[in-house]
Design an enzyme around this catalytic site. Sequence first.
Site, PDB file in Angstrom:
ATOM      1  N   SER A  59       0.870  -0.948  -0.088  1.00  0.00           N
ATOM      2  CA  SER A  59       0.073   0.156   0.055  1.00  0.00           C
ATOM      3  C   SER A  59       0.702   1.417  -0.271  1.00  0.00           C
ATOM      4  CB  SER A  59      -1.021  -0.187   1.348  1.00  0.00           C
ATOM      5  OG  SER A  59      -1.858  -1.118   0.850  1.00  0.00           O
TER       6      SER A  59
HETATM    7  N1  SAH Z   1      -0.040  -5.465   3.688  1.00  0.00           N
HETATM    8  C1  SAH Z   1       0.465  -5.472   3.323  1.00  0.00           C
HETATM    9  C2  SAH Z   1      -0.259  -5.426   1.654  1.00  0.00           C
HETATM   10  C3  SAH Z   1      -0.376  -6.290   0.532  1.00  0.00           C
HETATM   11  S1  SAH Z   1      -1.413  -6.278   0.020  1.00  0.00           S
HETATM   12  C4  SAH Z   1       1.777  -4.612   2.268  1.00  0.00           C
HETATM   13  O1  SAH Z   1       2.407  -4.507   3.910  1.00  0.00           O
HETATM   14  O2  SAH Z   1       2.934  -5.061   1.576  1.00  0.00           O
HETATM   15  C5  SAH Z   1      -2.801  -7.575   0.258  1.00  0.00           C
HETATM   16  C6  SAH Z   1      -2.419  -8.911   0.572  1.00  0.00           C
HETATM   17  O3  SAH Z   1      -3.206 -10.018   1.094  1.00  0.00           O
HETATM   18  C7  SAH Z   1      -1.422  -9.458  -0.673  1.00  0.00           C
HETATM   19  O4  SAH Z   1      -0.693 -10.041  -0.191  1.00  0.00           O
HETATM   20  C8  SAH Z   1      -2.750 -10.504  -0.995  1.00  0.00           C
HETATM   21  O5  SAH Z   1      -2.500 -11.777  -1.230  1.00  0.00           O
HETATM   22  C9  SAH Z   1      -3.602 -11.186   0.731  1.00  0.00           C
HETATM   23  N2  SAH Z   1      -4.836 -11.838   1.558  1.00  0.00           N
HETATM   24  C10 SAH Z   1      -5.456 -12.057   0.343  1.00  0.00           C
HETATM   25  N3  SAH Z   1      -6.579 -12.619   0.779  1.00  0.00           N
HETATM   26  C11 SAH Z   1      -5.836 -13.254   1.628  1.00  0.00           C
HETATM   27  C12 SAH Z   1      -6.808 -14.200   2.716  1.00  0.00           C
HETATM   28  N4  SAH Z   1      -7.979 -14.353   2.924  1.00  0.00           N
HETATM   29  N5  SAH Z   1      -5.663 -14.501   3.722  1.00  0.00           N
HETATM   30  C13 SAH Z   1      -4.775 -13.589   3.948  1.00  0.00           C
HETATM   31  N6  SAH Z   1      -3.548 -12.768   2.920  1.00  0.00           N
HETATM   32  C14 SAH Z   1      -4.653 -12.813   1.811  1.00  0.00           C
END
Ligand code: SAH
Length: 230
Positions: A81
């Site tokens: 993000s």
């Molecule tokens: N917090 C992260 C943002 C990553 S984007 C950062 O600081 O970089 C969101 C992430 O959520 C992705 O990597 C995606 O694979 C994950 N995601 C999506 N659905 C999910 C689920 N059901 N359980 C765990 N992770 C999930």
Amino acid sequence: MRLGFSILWILIYFLIPVYAQQNEESRNHMVERQIKARGIEDKAVLSAMRNVQRHQLVPKDQVRNAYEDRPLPIGHGQTISQPYIVAFMTEVIQPEPNMKILEIGTGSGYQAAVLAEIVDEVYTIEIVEPLGKTARRNLNNLGYSNITSKIADGFYGWEEHAPFDAIIVTAASEYIPPPLIEQLKDGGRMVIPVGAPFTTQHLMLVEKRKGGKWKTRNLLPVRFVPFTRN
Ligand code: SAH
């Protein structure tokens, strides 16, 4: 030959601190221009944003963009993000040192690292195995010993470590997963983007009251990658 070798070491010795200082300046700049300027005031959040080495958590080809005012690709169709959104979500849950926090969607590990600068215990779950593994390795290298991670579907939360003082969900879900509400302490806060994938979603604050009742508040229009299921 020997002279060449010494020169190489002298260069390394001087260039590494210069590189580190440049990144520190980029972070201070990021906090002034992107974070404070948009109204984030929590001192602990500002200091965490100044400390976390975001450039160590993004893929190599994104290192030079690490402190820019936008999300960045981290592979597997996912993104880290925009720094402001990370700061905003962190401030909203009102983190305190003695707290235990759950994050759903480890991604690069950046949000987990920002939380780990402030609170005692961070639990983070990622569904895409290679992302979860890379994040764990990078977070270990940076010395974050208070982050526990696993690869799983975050829909179910992390029962063994519940209840949590706060939960941060960083992928957009069409509804709030009930197990996450259950695993929130009475008086706890959860922040989660709610809405259909690939549209603008609403960043919602969920506040759980004593007795288990909860209410939601709409904070901000946002765009997150979708919450996926196995
Ligand atoms: N917090 C992260 C943002 C990553 S984007 C950062 O600081 O970089 C969101 C992430 O959520 C992705 O990597 C995606 O694979 C994950 N995601 C999506 N659905 C999910 C689920 N059901 N359980 C765990 N992770 C999930």
